[in-house]
Design a protein around this motif. Structure first.
Motif, PDB file in Angstrom:
ATOM      1  N   PHE A   1       0.817  -1.204   0.000  1.00 17.18           N
ATOM      2  CA  PHE A   1       0.000   0.000   0.000  1.00 17.18           C
ATOM      3  C   PHE A   1       0.859   1.267   0.000  1.00 17.18           C
ATOM      4  O   PHE A   1       0.374   2.353   0.290  1.00 17.18           O
ATOM      5  CB  PHE A   1      -0.939   0.017   1.214  1.00 17.18           C
ATOM      6  CG  PHE A   1      -1.760  -1.233   1.308  1.00 17.18           C
ATOM      7  CD1 PHE A   1      -2.389  -1.754   0.197  1.00 17.18           C
ATOM      8  CD2 PHE A   1      -1.872  -1.891   2.523  1.00 17.18           C
ATOM      9  CE1 PHE A   1      -3.151  -2.917   0.280  1.00 17.18           C
ATOM     10  CE2 PHE A   1      -2.622  -3.056   2.610  1.00 17.18           C
ATOM     11  CZ  PHE A   1      -3.268  -3.567   1.487  1.00 17.18           C
TER      12      PHE A   1
ATOM     13  N   VAL B   1      -0.128   4.566  -1.831  1.00 14.88           N
ATOM     14  CA  VAL B   1      -0.968   5.570  -1.189  1.00 14.88           C
ATOM     15  C   VAL B   1      -0.221   6.253  -0.052  1.00 14.88           C
ATOM     16  O   VAL B   1      -0.205   7.476   0.045  1.00 14.88           O
ATOM     17  CB  VAL B   1      -2.268   4.926  -0.656  1.00 14.88           C
ATOM     18  CG1 VAL B   1      -3.112   5.971   0.071  1.00 14.88           C
ATOM     19  CG2 VAL B   1      -3.054   4.320  -1.808  1.00 14.88           C
TER      20      VAL B   1
ATOM     21  N   GLN C   1      -8.499  -3.138  -1.160  1.00 14.93           N
ATOM     22  CA  GLN C   1      -7.325  -2.347  -1.553  1.00 14.93           C
ATOM     23  C   GLN C   1      -6.433  -3.133  -2.501  1.00 14.93           C
ATOM     24  O   GLN C   1      -5.936  -2.599  -3.502  1.00 14.93           O
ATOM     25  CB  GLN C   1      -6.534  -1.932  -0.313  1.00 14.93           C
ATOM     26  CG  GLN C   1      -7.163  -0.794   0.481  1.00 14.93           C
ATOM     27  CD  GLN C   1      -6.250  -0.358   1.610  1.00 14.93           C
ATOM     28  OE1 GLN C   1      -6.150  -1.039   2.620  1.00 14.93           O
ATOM     29  NE2 GLN C   1      -5.595   0.767   1.431  1.00 14.93           N
TER      30      GLN C   1
ATOM     31  N   THR D   1      -7.830  -3.190  -5.989  1.00 14.86           N
ATOM     32  CA  THR D   1      -7.708  -1.957  -6.777  1.00 14.86           C
ATOM     33  C   THR D   1      -6.297  -1.729  -7.309  1.00 14.86           C
ATOM     34  O   THR D   1      -6.129  -1.013  -8.311  1.00 14.86           O
ATOM     35  CB  THR D   1      -8.120  -0.737  -5.936  1.00 14.86           C
ATOM     36  OG1 THR D   1      -7.268  -0.641  -4.780  1.00 14.86           O
ATOM     37  CG2 THR D   1      -9.561  -0.866  -5.477  1.00 14.86           C
TER      38      THR D   1
ATOM     39  N   LEU E   1      -7.302   5.420   2.620  1.00 15.67           N
ATOM     40  CA  LEU E   1      -8.121   4.458   1.870  1.00 15.67           C
ATOM     41  C   LEU E   1      -8.737   5.115   0.644  1.00 15.67           C
ATOM     42  O   LEU E   1      -9.742   4.639   0.115  1.00 15.67           O
ATOM     43  CB  LEU E   1      -9.236   3.895   2.765  1.00 15.67           C
ATOM     44  CG  LEU E   1      -8.809   3.224   4.063  1.00 15.67           C
ATOM     45  CD1 LEU E   1     -10.031   2.748   4.835  1.00 15.67           C
ATOM     46  CD2 LEU E   1      -7.874   2.067   3.769  1.00 15.67           C
TER      47      LEU E   1
ATOM     48  N   GLU F   1      -8.234   5.220  -2.438  1.00 15.85           N
ATOM     49  CA  GLU F   1      -8.428   4.506  -3.699  1.00 15.85           C
ATOM     50  C   GLU F   1      -9.740   3.722  -3.724  1.00 15.85           C
ATOM     51  O   GLU F   1     -10.125   3.187  -4.753  1.00 15.85           O
ATOM     52  CB  GLU F   1      -7.248   3.574  -3.948  1.00 15.85           C
ATOM     53  CG  GLU F   1      -5.950   4.320  -4.248  1.00 15.85           C
ATOM     54  CD  GLU F   1      -4.864   3.372  -4.736  1.00 15.85           C
ATOM     55  OE1 GLU F   1      -5.045   2.158  -4.585  1.00 15.85           O
ATOM     56  OE2 GLU F   1      -3.853   3.856  -5.260  1.00 15.85           O
ATOM     57  N   LEU F   2     -10.404   3.622  -2.582  1.00 16.06           N
ATOM     58  CA  LEU F   2     -11.650   2.853  -2.511  1.00 16.06           C
ATOM     59  C   LEU F   2     -12.880   3.718  -2.738  1.00 16.06           C
ATOM     60  O   LEU F   2     -13.993   3.191  -2.827  1.00 16.06           O
ATOM     61  CB  LEU F   2     -11.759   2.151  -1.146  1.00 16.06           C
ATOM     62  CG  LEU F   2     -10.657   1.161  -0.795  1.00 16.06           C
ATOM     63  CD1 LEU F   2     -10.941   0.530   0.558  1.00 16.06           C
ATOM     64  CD2 LEU F   2     -10.531   0.089  -1.874  1.00 16.06           C
TER      65      LEU F   2
END
Length: 845
Positions: free
Chosen positions: A246, A249, A333, A336, A433, A435-436
């Motif tokens: 992750f 991000v 996550q 994506t 978060l 990207e969600l």
């Protein structure tokens, strides 16, 4: 109160400074860590090219000798310094400076190549699917010797700290490997595993570390474990070098900021474009409000961990839900950020399972530990929690909608009521978060972003305060009120030698009707109900205006009958049991109490030679006593007592007993006195607790309860403490002290006629000796040549005896599992083998 807290704080600081003076190697390494940054401060390329060890590892690369001296960034050095203070310094205190330094060097030289080889294998086999390329990484971190020495030293720690240290090291390093994914994280995990294993080999006694833990410690370990799994991703987000799945991000926090004009320009024509999404995602990571929201998962888990430590059922249910939600969010996550074109499905699934592994493990352990969390939240506290969350939603929604309408021109497109209502839930999620989800409205001014971020802060602030208050609230206010009423009656009235135990958690209370013209109940009976049996905690407690316990006894029996229970008067005196015969009760001997009268207590003569020897030897070794209540003790003493208790629990074949056998939690009951043996180095060698006994509102004696000693400390500390406790009671002008009862034990001078049931219990007591050592305990008390008094069980139905036995067992060991019974059976079987000449320690209760 303030004076006590300041005194404890000063004592803790003094103790901490003393520890630092005995750890020169750790302090020198801290100086080296920061000194290298000062030396290389003028080098624009930093420390890594000069001190780092690059991949792939080559055996002749001399940088392995210096790559553990510091870190590449000042922030990482600050964290490493904290690691030295928390982990390395205690390890040096345990191992000694020379052994610590040698261990640090050996572990660093062994663990670093092993970790780098492992990292290369992981990279080449495709198990680092979402991380950056470890083959091009460079190692510059002291984490190997910090984690390694702490893991190695854990073999010499007490059972309490051995469990805590190993669990924290493994849970934290594993989570960091999965979510930060740097080379130093791989070194940390390798060092933790290798340090624990090598410690077990060199110190074989630690291999046999018992897994048994008290209910209190089991809750705490599970809470810390859950917190560690959440702390890993947070630390990964704060690490600009993070290369976990992750990091795409989290690294936005460290990227150069988009200007607000750039965000507006990128989103002006199409708020759904990838360029706009990237700009908004980056802009959402900046600012104090965004930082607070990103820390919300950790804060939520922290509050739930506090609830787990308190045994709250609601915290357990919420923690299970939090694990499931975390697993789902992690899966989304990963979905994506994964390119599913031309992928190896088996390898992809394997990587995905590894990513959710910490949460899966925690979830499984939570489910199987449901017995530990039985404390229900009162419906009033639950209602206040729901009201608090609804208030948080209302206040934050009003803030967002009203603020958005006022600042409509600060958003693109211009804010409308429908868009503002649609975007409300989005601001409750951490920006990390991002990207969600996507924004309907994109702020393009400072005021717009401030409103967007602080809307979530307001919601979570109110919700978390409400959650904390609910989990920390008194489980049942009515029960606490009943306990306070019972305490008032007891202190101003008359009770038996066990009456202080009626104030412990887990008891129910029946209050006798008040006498005419009186407001206070005439007395009370404390009891517990199991299998339809009301098992009492001793005899009735009489109020100041009452004189006949038989009246209260009859009233309580009627009350029990009305509720469909049979009454079992447990651990009552000979006089009480004799008088209950008139009401059709039979009695059965269950324990023998040892009494010391204070009027002629001097410990003179040949028969007290062992007692005088223990006291004289304590004086020569610089061991003194501390008479205090739990709240008056400093944190170091408290933690030492907890450690001794956990070591004692781990040595037993059966779980920790309760009911009339107090543990650490019962030491906190106001009014309970502790007598502690400490030496000049603040080391606790043993501890006893003394429960006050009142007659007609006056303190007349103490009853011994809690007994723990350091198995590696002063050998005759229990004899010393019991003698000092008796003499202290004499100085207070009290009549006697009770060394409490020894269950299923009789002295040789007991001439009471045996019946068939007595013979059976005699055999049971003999068989249970290897499990709890009750008879060894009775023998150790006989050194004081006390006067013995019998305690009885009174019952009025012989057919109910099996149910009474099971009920009493459930009172003592409510969490008994099949595995515990199997373990006890193995210990009992081993005890029946021919003796090896070793003597068991029968001193600890």
């Amino acid at each position: 109160m303030i004076t006590t807290v300041l005194g404890q704080l000063a004592s803790a600081v003094k103790w901490g400074c003393k520890q630092l003076l005995h750890t020169p190697v750790s302090l020198a390494l801290i100086v080296v860590m920061w000194g290298l940054h000062i030396v290389f401060i003028s080098y624009p390329e930093g420390l890594v090219p000069y001190l780092g060890l690059g991949m792939p590892y080559e055996i002749d690369n001399w940088h392995i000798l210096i790559c553990g001296l510091t870190t590449s960034q000042l922030g990482s050095t600050a964290i490493a310094t904290l690691g030295v203070l928390v982990l390395a310094i205690p390890a040096e205190r345990i191992l000694g400076s020379f052994k610590f330094g040698l261990t640090a060097i050996i572990l660093h030289l062994v663990v670093t190549p092993a970790a780098m080889i492992s990292a290369r294998s992981v990279e080449e086999t495709g198990l680092n699917w979402w991380g950056n390329d470890l083959l091009d990484s460079t190692l510059l971190s002291p984490v190997g010797w910090i984690f390694g020495t702490a893991a190695f030293a854990s073999a010499w720690m007490s059972v309490l700290w051995q469990r805590r240290t190993r669990m924290v090291l493994l849970a934290l390093s594993l989570t960091l490997v999965l979510y930060s994914g740097t080379l130093s994280d791989a070194v940390a995990l390798t060092a933790a595993i290798f340090g624990i294993a090598s410690g077990m080999v060199i110190h074989p006694n630690s291999v046999q570390m018992r897994l048994a833990a008290s209910r209190r410690e089991s809750r705490l370990l599970l809470a810390v474990m859950m917190l560690c799994t959440t702390l890993g991703p947070v630390l990964a987000a704060l690490n600009p070098l993070s290369s976990g799945p992750f990091s795409a991000v989290t690294q936005l926090i460290w990227e150069p900021e988009y200007s607000l004009d750039e965000v507006y320009w990128l989103c002006e024509n199409n708020t759904g474009s990838q360029e706009c999404s990237d700009a908004v995602l980056q802009a959402a990571q900046t600012g104090v409000g965004a930082t607070i929201i990103n820390l919300v998962p950790l804060i939520v888990y922290g509050v739930l961990a506090l609830g787990l430590a308190k045994g709250r059922r609601a915290a357990w249910l919420m923690s299970i839900a939090a694990q499931i939600i975390s697993i789902v969010v992690i899966g989304l996550q990963l979905w994506t950020i994964t390119d599913f074109d031309d992928t190896n499905s088996i390898l992809l699934i394997t990587n995905g399972i590894f990513m959710i592994l910490p949460w899966l493990i925690t979830l499984v352990i939570l489910i199987f530990s449901h017995r530990l969390f039985r404390v229900e939240i009162h419906h009033r506290a639950l209602s206040q929690l729901i009201l608090g969350v609804l208030t948080a939603i209302g206040v934050s929604a009003v803030l967002w909608v009203c603020g958005g309408l006022v600042l409509a021109d600060h958003f693109h497109p211009q804010a409308r009521l429908s868009d503002l209502l649609f975007d409300i839930p989005v601001h409750y999620f951490p920006p990390v978060l991002g990207e969600l989800y996507s924004y309907q409205l994109v702020p393009h001014t400072q005021w717009g972003w401030m409103l967007a971020n602080w809307t979530g802060v307001v919601f979570w602030g109110i919700s978390l305060v409400s959650l904390y208050r609910a989990l920390m609230s008194v489980p049942d206010p009515r029960e606490e009120e009943a306990r306070n009423t019972a305490r008032t009656i007891l202190v101003n009235g008359s009770g038996d030698h066990l009456s202080w135990m009626t104030l412990w958690p887990g008891n129910r209370y029946w209050f006798a009707p008040a006498a005419p013209g009186e407001n206070q109940p005439a007395g009370y009976v404390a009891y517990r109900v199991n299998r339809g049996i009301a098992v009492t905690v001793g005899e009735p407690v009489l109020a100041a205006n009452s004189s006949d316990p038989m009246v209260l006894a009859t009233q309580f029996e009627d009350f029990a009958t009305e509720n469909g229970w049979k009454t079992a008067w447990y651990s009552v005196s000979s006089e009480f049991s004799e008088r209950r015969k008139d009401s059709g009760f039979r009695r059965q001997h269950v324990a023998e109490e040892s009494l010391l009268y204070c009027d002629n207590l001097e410990f003179k003569g040949k028969k007290f030679q062992n007692i005088r020897t223990a006291r004289n030897r304590a004086a020569k070794e610089g061991i003194s006593t501390l008479w205090a209540r739990w709240e008056e003790l400093d944190p170091v003493i408290r933690e030492s007592i907890i450690a001794l208790s956990e070591e004692w629990v781990a040595e037993k074949a059966l779980p920790e007993m309760g009911f009339t056998l107090g543990g650490v939690e019962e030491l906190k009951e106001p009014g309970t006195q502790l007598l502690i043996a400490v030496d000049d180095d603040h080391r606790v060698h043993g501890v006893t607790s003394w429960l006050p006994v009142y007659q007609k509102g006056s303190l007349v004696g103490y009853t011994l309860d809690f007994m723990r000693r350091d198995s590696h400390g002063f050998r005759t500390v229990m004899e010393f403490l019991l003698a000092e406790g008796a003499l202290h009671a004499k100085e207070e002008g009290l009549e006697w002290v009770s060394l409490s009862g020894a269950p299923l034990a009789r002295s040789e001078e007991n001439t009471e006629e045996f019946g068939i049931l007595d013979a059976v219990l005699e055999k049971v007591g003999s068989s249970m000796e290897p499990l709890y050592g009750f008879r060894s305990l009775a023998f150790s008390k006989n050194k004081f040549h006390p006067e013995h008094r019998d305690w009885y069980l009174c019952y009025n139905d012989e057919l109910a005896l099996p149910a009474i036995g099971l009920a009493i067992t459930s009172c003592y060991v409510p969490d008994m599992k099949l595995s515990d019974a199997i373990k006890a059976a193995k210990v009992w079987e081993e005890s029946q083998q021919p003796a090896t000449g070793e003597e068991s320690d029968g001193v600890k209760k």
